[in-house]
Write an enzyme that holds these catalytic residues in place. Structure first.
Site, PDB file in Angstrom:
ATOM      1  N   LEU A 227      36.386  39.698  41.643  1.00 34.22           N
ATOM      2  CA  LEU A 227      37.814  39.491  41.389  1.00 34.22           C
ATOM      3  C   LEU A 227      38.377  40.497  40.382  1.00 34.22           C
ATOM      4  O   LEU A 227      37.894  40.606  39.246  1.00 34.22           O
ATOM      5  CB  LEU A 227      38.034  38.053  40.873  1.00 34.22           C
ATOM      6  CG  LEU A 227      39.509  37.647  40.682  1.00 34.22           C
ATOM      7  CD1 LEU A 227      40.246  37.612  42.005  1.00 34.22           C
ATOM      8  CD2 LEU A 227      39.605  36.323  39.954  1.00 34.22           C
ATOM      9  N   ASP A 228      39.419  41.206  40.782  1.00 35.50           N
ATOM     10  CA  ASP A 228      40.164  42.122  39.893  1.00 35.50           C
ATOM     11  C   ASP A 228      39.283  43.209  39.285  1.00 35.50           C
ATOM     12  O   ASP A 228      39.581  43.719  38.195  1.00 35.50           O
ATOM     13  CB  ASP A 228      40.864  41.335  38.766  1.00 35.50           C
ATOM     14  CG  ASP A 228      41.876  40.346  39.316  1.00 35.50           C
ATOM     15  OD1 ASP A 228      42.436  40.611  40.390  1.00 35.50           O
ATOM     16  OD2 ASP A 228      42.101  39.299  38.676  1.00 35.50           O
TER      17      ASP A 228
END
Lengths: 285, 285, 285, 285
Positions: A227-228
């Site tokens: 994530l990210d």
């Protein structure tokens, strides 16, 4: 915009690459309108991008590609050449918030975006009429914890059906399944509303307010399974102060988000971004 | 710069604070040359700063302070009033890198810094002649793991002896002992060469390069016991690209570091920074 | 910094320039560490800059130059190749204000400036001790309306005597005589404290205040006979508001002035600036 | 957004203004959520803006206004108080280019703009369907040299009929007649695509390219009879280089234009802008 071919190359660095490639282009009469090089000295890796005036290249794209293979093999190149007359097809993923979607659709409508928007897929129905005004097919595929596998299976089918080559998460509030991240490596672009790596995950403006930072930002990056944490394409920030509430931050942040996403997406569509490990080389103009 | 008194107040918010304070100042004939307010609605807390022309205030500072106590008690204020004619005394802590030290000494020498540099304390001897050109006493106190307690005991004695009210870590590469952080709460200002909270700790430019960010930054903050986690006073960033090596980042970063530190320090010296929890209210001009 | 040769070329655009130059470099075994091209389509003019690792070039600089002439003639090139080991000699011209002089001397002292400061010439004596701390010869040549011809004659003699190749007007408050502007075309760099072409001439901050602009700036440019009208190398701005007095603007402006001047000068010293008519191509990193 | 009253005052400076106003507000129980002051020392003029929570003010707006007159007369104030629940009515003037119009309509639609768009008036018919999607009446009034008086007479009638209090020239390519500039002093907001006062008049990007500047900008200002010379509300810039064609500048400039216009307009709609001579005080948040 002129009709150009974009030749993008990366390979181990050595003497003679530029000369060989430039000679090959010159031999076909190719006029180079933009050229960028970069050597990553630490990793001994070389990156190059040329824009060649399409009309100037004897024999066109096919002749170029055929002859270029030998050269490419000799230098162990990863390479591709794309045609500005065949813009990449884009699937826009959205949710309820409209600022990024509206901005991209408007740029596309005004012929500013060097790509072709082929559909909007959203997990809510709110933005249907906006997409429809732009005469872009709109698909509402709700996502709940229970329906997630089914929903993303449908979503992938739509992406395939439309032949989309780029997926843009224009404030799409869902996390793509790991397999989809893998299947579309280097093809899914997200806008995260913080200056990554600060404030990963949910509610970054709340996190920013909590920490008391004096600038807030946005990050356009490729989506990976983590994530990210994918390769960053573009970032920018805007100044805030104690006087700004979280609502103010959201309002100010929207302008940064949409601008950063539009810039990053343009770089991708024009083959200006070369992914290298978890970083990018961006031959920006 | 005019001779002014700076009245700084924070207290629980309620109706009538501004009126009472403004009336009190007006009754003494005080001319307000700058006024700033902020209400933290979430915490129902009020912050205020006034600059009052010194010559206009009947009875001067003592009369003001005496009479103000009653008002301050009524509203449960934390408050202080300072005199621009008595600039805060500053101890500059340095190591080997000169850019922040040189910048602050030059600003002070040119009367741009609203404070008084009383000494430089460094853990290396390299910057002695620079300090001495500015006729500032220079103390070389080496710090090793073994001598650390003794070194910081000496350091604190020097700070006391010079009556320093502000300690500036101008790229001082040592971590202050926890007790010293406590003793000088809200008085020690550090410059960290990243956009915090990203890249806490050592070698932030290496961390930034590793992550592939497109902007690098600097953060001026108060020092607390938790490394790089104190209240942020000021931040700024500068754009970089794949073409910038870590050495380039260091070079470009130095300009941001020294500017951000100088700005943050000026805010502190002019009593523009109000610490509230782990955040700051900065009444900047 | 690596030892490199910098090859800078401009010529009419045509197919084959890049190939020929790259092949010539490759034939000598030259490793290119940075390459930049630009085509001015409107004027059909081509610009190119290479950094070549000095150690990689068989036969060194002389062999390169000798062989290159034929190629250069064929393409009607204006070209030169410089050696990073022979930094350009710089004469700094100053007056009373110290911020630009102090900044450049400090950068040079820290080996950040890729040039060699050979002297300071000032029309006031105020900054003598600063120059002397850096062990740079300081010459005080007062300029009055009556003595101007004589003063600049002396000044030019000094510049010649020191072999200075670049003159930097580091907030030197005198206008150079037209003949001197001509003699040193493309060698005199000025910092003007406005965002040119706004606010040409004297007291630009007063002009900016009068007009009520919301940003102030600084411009680094080559000096020509027409005041503040020469080719622009670099510019930047900073935000202001109604709350900033002219003194505040001067204080904030100093930071922009010195940063913009240092950046512009670095570009020039590294042969990154190509003058073309009254504009520049800046191959910045 | 809370329901607030905005009290805006300017008057000759003297001791006691803040106290009197704050006391008056406090006596009615008014909670101040934002307060800003500014003293123009050179002109001895005082500016003040308060946001007062509507629900907290005993007697409401009428009681406030009635009682305030006496105070206002005593201090020779120019003042007004506005109600955030009665947003100003906006007439948008457009031509063929859509980016500013699309941006403002979208912000309004998303309830980000604290005003009410009542009509779009355009001298071409191109943007009709865009306005209609937002359900805003669209009026096409062509303007030619011959029809100009008649066209603007119609235009003014429409503005009156809709009760518009603000006219926004959203890249409206016509110059308003002098009488209309006078009639709507302080009510007509223009976006000019340069960093004024540079590049007044037509084709500013061509002018910028000609001069070789390294930044391009946009300026939001009130319209007066003198072209591009009215009080400036907001400005911003973006970096360009030799590599950017005029078309690139237009593309990049559009983002600055629309952002600067939206910011400036918001300041105006929230009564944050006080015109003073040919300059503005902007109490920005």
């Amino acid at each position: 915009m002129s009709h150009v071919y974009r030749l993008v190359i990366s390979c181990p660095d050595q003497v003679g690459i530029v000369a060989s490639v430039a000679q090959y282009i010159a031999d076909l009469g190719g006029t180079i309108v933009e050229a960028n090089h970069h050597t990553d000295a630490a990793n001994n890796w070389f990156f190059m991008r040329h824009e060649i005036l399409a009309g100037s290249l004897r024999g066109g794209l096919d002749a170029f590609a055929q002859g270029f293979k030998k050269l490419a093999d000799a230098f162990e190149m990863q390479w591709h050449i794309s045609d500005s007359a065949k813009p990449k097809k884009i699937a826009l993923f959205a949710s309820k918030e409209s600022h990024c979607l509206a901005d991209l659709l408007h740029r596309w409508h005004e012929k500013e975006l060097p790509g072709e928007v082929v559909c909007v897929i959203a997990n809510h129905d709110d933005l249907r009429s906006m997409a429809e005004w732009y005469q872009v097919p709109f698909h509402h595929i709700p996502v709940t914890p229970e329906t997630k596998p089914q929903a993303f299976s449908e979503t992938e089918q739509l992406v395939e059906q439309y032949g989309a080559e780029v997926i843009v998460l224009a404030r799409y509030m869902q996390i793509l399944p790991p397999q989809m991240c893998k299947d579309y490596t280097g093809q899914v672009i997200n806008i995260h509303h913080s200056f990554l790596p600060s404030f990963v995950g949910a509610r970054p403006y709340h996190q920013a307010s909590e920490r008391g930072v004096k600038l807030i930002g946005a990050t356009c990056h490729y989506v990976t399974e983590v994530l990210d944490a994918g390769p960053i394409i573009e970032q920018d920030v805007i100044r805030i102060s104690h006087a700004h509430s979280i609502d103010d931050m959201k309002r100010l942040g929207r302008d940064v988000e949409k601008t950063v996403l539009a810039r990053g997406l343009r770089f991708h569509l024009e083959d200006r971004v070369l992914i290298h490990g978890n970083k990018t080389v961006v031959f920006d103009v």
